[in-house]
Scaffold this motif. Sequence first.
Motif: not given
Length: 255
Positions: A3-5, A58-67, A175-180
């Motif tokens: 997410v980028l705002l 955390v979500k996982q698919r096979g050996i891969y993880k993501t937040s 993964e991440q959250f950021s703003i301008i």
Amino acid sequence: NEVLLYGPILKVPYKTYTEKLLTNSETKKVTKETIEHTNYAYFFPEKLDIESEINPEVKQRGIYKTSVYKSKIELNGSYSKPNFNSIEANDKDILWEKATVIIRTSNLKGINNQVEIKFNNNKYSFVPKYEQQEQNMYNKKLSLHKLETDYLKKEDLVFEKGQTFSINLTISGSEQFSIIPIGKDTDLNVKSNWKTANFIGEFLPLNSDKITDEGFNAKWKVLHINRPFSQEYFEYLPDLNEYAFGVNFKIPVDE
């Protein structure tokens, strides 16, 4: 997606004129024709205060993880009166009755509520506006989508004492959250139970006690003088992605 705002941004149309010389092929008489054009001015908020609570999992698919996460974001701020002095526009050529507010974001599909901006007692809903994305396999730059309101009412365009606004946003991301930091004075506060945060971008949190046993509580403050871009733009809205900042929800690895 992440997410980028980028917003909210006040968009005000205005008229400009060019002259064209026309020559009559028979009489050779030269006349002037005035051609009217509609351009757009973009004004950033005087004050922008963003409060967000983000608790990823955390979500996982096979050996891969993501937040992944669902976030609650509150945006509050104010606009001062738009200044057209730099282009010497006449007041009669400024189309105040067609002023709108826009937000650009990287993740439309993650939005979980009807997004509205509130001025005084009036609320305006944002709706998606299609923009052609110039992207190819060699250009991996994050693309932003546009949300825009209907025309603002006359009573919400009285800026003499500063016009305040508020927006509530519930959005899912990963993964991440950021703003301008488009406010002349921008404050961002992110609270989370995530314990392995990586603070990213052009600006870092100012509070030394941001990391706690329960997660983090990070606070940023960015002033107009801290960033190399203006508070208003005419004819185009610049790409300011490189000045974004925020937090990446890193997943740690073991040995």
